[in-house]
Design a protein around this motif. Sequence first.
Motif, PDB file in Angstrom:
ATOM      1  N   ILE A 130     -28.928 -12.150   7.076  1.00  0.00           N
ATOM      2  CA  ILE A 130     -30.228 -11.863   7.706  1.00  0.00           C
ATOM      3  C   ILE A 130     -31.135 -13.085   7.607  1.00  0.00           C
ATOM      4  O   ILE A 130     -31.789 -13.484   8.582  1.00  0.00           O
ATOM      5  CB  ILE A 130     -30.889 -10.640   7.038  1.00  0.00           C
ATOM      6  CG1 ILE A 130     -30.030  -9.391   7.230  1.00  0.00           C
ATOM      7  CG2 ILE A 130     -32.298 -10.419   7.594  1.00  0.00           C
ATOM      8  CD1 ILE A 130     -30.530  -8.180   6.476  1.00  0.00           C
ATOM      9  N   PHE A 131     -31.154 -13.676   6.428  1.00  0.00           N
ATOM     10  CA  PHE A 131     -31.975 -14.856   6.203  1.00  0.00           C
ATOM     11  C   PHE A 131     -31.517 -16.004   7.098  1.00  0.00           C
ATOM     12  O   PHE A 131     -32.335 -16.767   7.636  1.00  0.00           O
ATOM     13  CB  PHE A 131     -31.907 -15.261   4.734  1.00  0.00           C
ATOM     14  CG  PHE A 131     -32.935 -16.273   4.319  1.00  0.00           C
ATOM     15  CD1 PHE A 131     -34.250 -16.157   4.723  1.00  0.00           C
ATOM     16  CD2 PHE A 131     -32.587 -17.347   3.518  1.00  0.00           C
ATOM     17  CE1 PHE A 131     -35.205 -17.087   4.342  1.00  0.00           C
ATOM     18  CE2 PHE A 131     -33.522 -18.286   3.132  1.00  0.00           C
ATOM     19  CZ  PHE A 131     -34.837 -18.154   3.540  1.00  0.00           C
ATOM     20  N   ALA A 132     -30.202 -16.120   7.276  1.00  0.00           N
ATOM     21  CA  ALA A 132     -29.651 -17.174   8.136  1.00  0.00           C
ATOM     22  C   ALA A 132     -30.101 -16.988   9.583  1.00  0.00           C
ATOM     23  O   ALA A 132     -30.382 -17.971  10.288  1.00  0.00           O
ATOM     24  CB  ALA A 132     -28.128 -17.184   8.052  1.00  0.00           C
ATOM     25  N   ILE A 133     -30.201 -15.745  10.043  1.00  0.00           N
ATOM     26  CA  ILE A 133     -30.685 -15.477  11.403  1.00  0.00           C
ATOM     27  C   ILE A 133     -32.126 -15.968  11.551  1.00  0.00           C
ATOM     28  O   ILE A 133     -32.488 -16.605  12.548  1.00  0.00           O
ATOM     29  CB  ILE A 133     -30.589 -13.977  11.725  1.00  0.00           C
ATOM     30  CG1 ILE A 133     -29.115 -13.541  11.823  1.00  0.00           C
ATOM     31  CG2 ILE A 133     -31.325 -13.647  13.024  1.00  0.00           C
ATOM     32  CD1 ILE A 133     -28.915 -12.047  11.948  1.00  0.00           C
ATOM     33  N   GLY A 134     -32.951 -15.669  10.561  1.00  0.00           N
ATOM     34  CA  GLY A 134     -34.339 -16.129  10.605  1.00  0.00           C
ATOM     35  C   GLY A 134     -34.434 -17.645  10.606  1.00  0.00           C
ATOM     36  O   GLY A 134     -35.220 -18.231  11.362  1.00  0.00           O
ATOM     37  N   ARG A 135     -33.630 -18.279   9.766  1.00  0.00           N
ATOM     38  CA  ARG A 135     -33.645 -19.734   9.716  1.00  0.00           C
ATOM     39  C   ARG A 135     -33.171 -20.328  11.036  1.00  0.00           C
ATOM     40  O   ARG A 135     -33.697 -21.347  11.501  1.00  0.00           O
ATOM     41  CB  ARG A 135     -32.774 -20.221   8.555  1.00  0.00           C
ATOM     42  CG  ARG A 135     -33.389 -19.949   7.200  1.00  0.00           C
ATOM     43  CD  ARG A 135     -32.477 -20.276   6.038  1.00  0.00           C
ATOM     44  NE  ARG A 135     -32.231 -21.695   5.883  1.00  0.00           N
ATOM     45  CZ  ARG A 135     -32.108 -22.307   4.704  1.00  0.00           C
ATOM     46  NH1 ARG A 135     -32.224 -21.601   3.582  1.00  0.00           N
ATOM     47  NH2 ARG A 135     -31.857 -23.589   4.630  1.00  0.00           N
ATOM     48  N   PHE A 136     -32.178 -19.696  11.648  1.00  0.00           N
ATOM     49  CA  PHE A 136     -31.681 -20.166  12.937  1.00  0.00           C
ATOM     50  C   PHE A 136     -32.792 -20.137  13.989  1.00  0.00           C
ATOM     51  O   PHE A 136     -33.009 -21.111  14.712  1.00  0.00           O
ATOM     52  CB  PHE A 136     -30.505 -19.290  13.387  1.00  0.00           C
ATOM     53  CG  PHE A 136     -30.143 -19.455  14.838  1.00  0.00           C
ATOM     54  CD1 PHE A 136     -29.410 -20.552  15.263  1.00  0.00           C
ATOM     55  CD2 PHE A 136     -30.548 -18.520  15.787  1.00  0.00           C
ATOM     56  CE1 PHE A 136     -29.090 -20.715  16.607  1.00  0.00           C
ATOM     57  CE2 PHE A 136     -30.236 -18.672  17.122  1.00  0.00           C
ATOM     58  CZ  PHE A 136     -29.502 -19.772  17.528  1.00  0.00           C
ATOM     59  N   LEU A 137     -33.509 -19.015  14.077  1.00  0.00           N
ATOM     60  CA  LEU A 137     -34.585 -18.887  15.063  1.00  0.00           C
ATOM     61  C   LEU A 137     -35.670 -19.932  14.830  1.00  0.00           C
ATOM     62  O   LEU A 137     -36.181 -20.544  15.776  1.00  0.00           O
ATOM     63  CB  LEU A 137     -35.187 -17.483  14.995  1.00  0.00           C
ATOM     64  CG  LEU A 137     -34.264 -16.328  15.423  1.00  0.00           C
ATOM     65  CD1 LEU A 137     -34.920 -14.987  15.113  1.00  0.00           C
ATOM     66  CD2 LEU A 137     -33.924 -16.440  16.906  1.00  0.00           C
ATOM     67  N   SER A 138     -36.013 -20.143  13.564  1.00  0.00           N
ATOM     68  CA  SER A 138     -37.041 -21.125  13.237  1.00  0.00           C
ATOM     69  C   SER A 138     -36.598 -22.539  13.606  1.00  0.00           C
ATOM     70  O   SER A 138     -37.380 -23.335  14.144  1.00  0.00           O
ATOM     71  CB  SER A 138     -37.368 -21.055  11.739  1.00  0.00           C
ATOM     72  OG  SER A 138     -38.231 -22.101  11.363  1.00  0.00           O
ATOM     73  N   GLU A 139     -35.338 -22.863  13.314  1.00  0.00           N
ATOM     74  CA  GLU A 139     -34.859 -24.223  13.560  1.00  0.00           C
ATOM     75  C   GLU A 139     -34.687 -24.519  15.038  1.00  0.00           C
ATOM     76  O   GLU A 139     -34.690 -25.687  15.436  1.00  0.00           O
ATOM     77  CB  GLU A 139     -33.542 -24.449  12.818  1.00  0.00           C
ATOM     78  CG  GLU A 139     -33.667 -24.452  11.302  1.00  0.00           C
ATOM     79  CD  GLU A 139     -34.562 -25.574  10.797  1.00  0.00           C
ATOM     80  OE1 GLU A 139     -34.617 -26.625  11.442  1.00  0.00           O
ATOM     81  OE2 GLU A 139     -35.219 -25.374   9.762  1.00  0.00           O
ATOM     82  N   VAL A 140     -34.507 -23.495  15.876  1.00  0.00           N
ATOM     83  CA  VAL A 140     -34.497 -23.738  17.321  1.00  0.00           C
ATOM     84  C   VAL A 140     -35.831 -24.364  17.737  1.00  0.00           C
ATOM     85  O   VAL A 140     -35.877 -25.349  18.488  1.00  0.00           O
ATOM     86  CB  VAL A 140     -34.239 -22.436  18.105  1.00  0.00           C
ATOM     87  CG1 VAL A 140     -34.506 -22.645  19.595  1.00  0.00           C
ATOM     88  CG2 VAL A 140     -32.811 -21.954  17.906  1.00  0.00           C
TER      89      VAL A 140
END
Length: 423
Positions: A27-37
Amino acid sequence: MTFKLMKLASQSQLSSWLPSIHPQIWIFAIGRFLSEVGTGCTLFYAPIFFVNQVGLSATSVGVALGSASISGIVGRIVGGSLADSEHWGRRRTLLLATAISAIASLVLATTNNFTILVIGSLISGLGIGFYWPAAESVVADASQIDNRRETFAIARLADNLGLAIGIVLAGFFIALVGSYRWLFVIDAISFMLFFGVVYVGISETEQQQTGESEKIELFASWMAVLSDRRFLVYIAVNIFFTIYISQIHSTLPLYFKNFVIKSTSEGFAQTTISVLFAWHLVFAIICQLPVTSILKRCSHTLALTVSAILWAIGFGFIWVSGIAPSHNLVWVILALGVFAVAIVSYTPSAASLVTELAPENQRGVYFSINALCWAVGSFIGHPLGGWALDRPQIITNSLWLGFILSVAIAVAILQYLNRILAD
């Protein structure tokens, strides 16, 4: 039958590459992915925008971006303490960090002079400072000794994947619209999405101590960290790595745009720069799990030594790209490929080493000081790179040779760290 056996073998191999990872990490990785986009939309284009469109000098942009380190130091110190606090914790610190970062991106979107750039950078540095100690602590809390490097690798994989997509999107966006400012608005939206993921999907991960004698007061906690000789030696060498990484984020995009190609008047096109850094990140994504798996058999110091040597090789390729009469693009591609492997060799091992050195109830403070290395690296690396780009070609070329020589110092420190860790 043969097909079924091959399928089972493939699944077995996949499970060995991805050991049991805590669900919250995904879940945390999904959030980090969205932020890094969103971050990918601005990270490599910000220096080009501020120099070529706003009209600031490379040196002033380097100083302004480096100013984020000042507020970043405050953010990391306070953020690490908040992340360890039973009254605040990792989750609330992450929410605060993402909110501040969204505000910073909106300020940077309005930049038209040096003052606003500094203000936006200071706010951004504060948000980043709050973010990293809590983020690394969340990953550390949810990992086990046998899958720690892989757990950190998954988090970095999400970061790199988001950055790669963001860079590609930004390149096409600039080619179509021509407006850099909207990239910062997109970045702000991505932080708001990350805020939502943390708010909905992340629970507090800190394992609270039950005995009063096991609770460490804030001052005593910081003093304990600052007296940890092994950790301080690691911090000394980690600053070298963060200075190296800062060159990729600030110096190299402008170097490719305005300097490295002497056979044309304009250097690399925006889309070329986009593809180059996308290649860098895509290669990092491809290499992340295989390299982590290979280096898992090595000690942390050996893995970091491998990374340091790769940085030297990469800077050598950058130096050649600036002086070669032809095939400059080939040397740049090789350099960014080597840098990708250097980074994926460094990040999981560095974070895992910090986790092993830190007591569970002091991880926020340990990761706070670890994150301070990034502030120091940016504070040194951004102005140094900007200054070198404003100087004659011989000075600019000497920058890369200086980084190559500095790797020898980093390797020597790592050998000393290896000896004291073995004691």
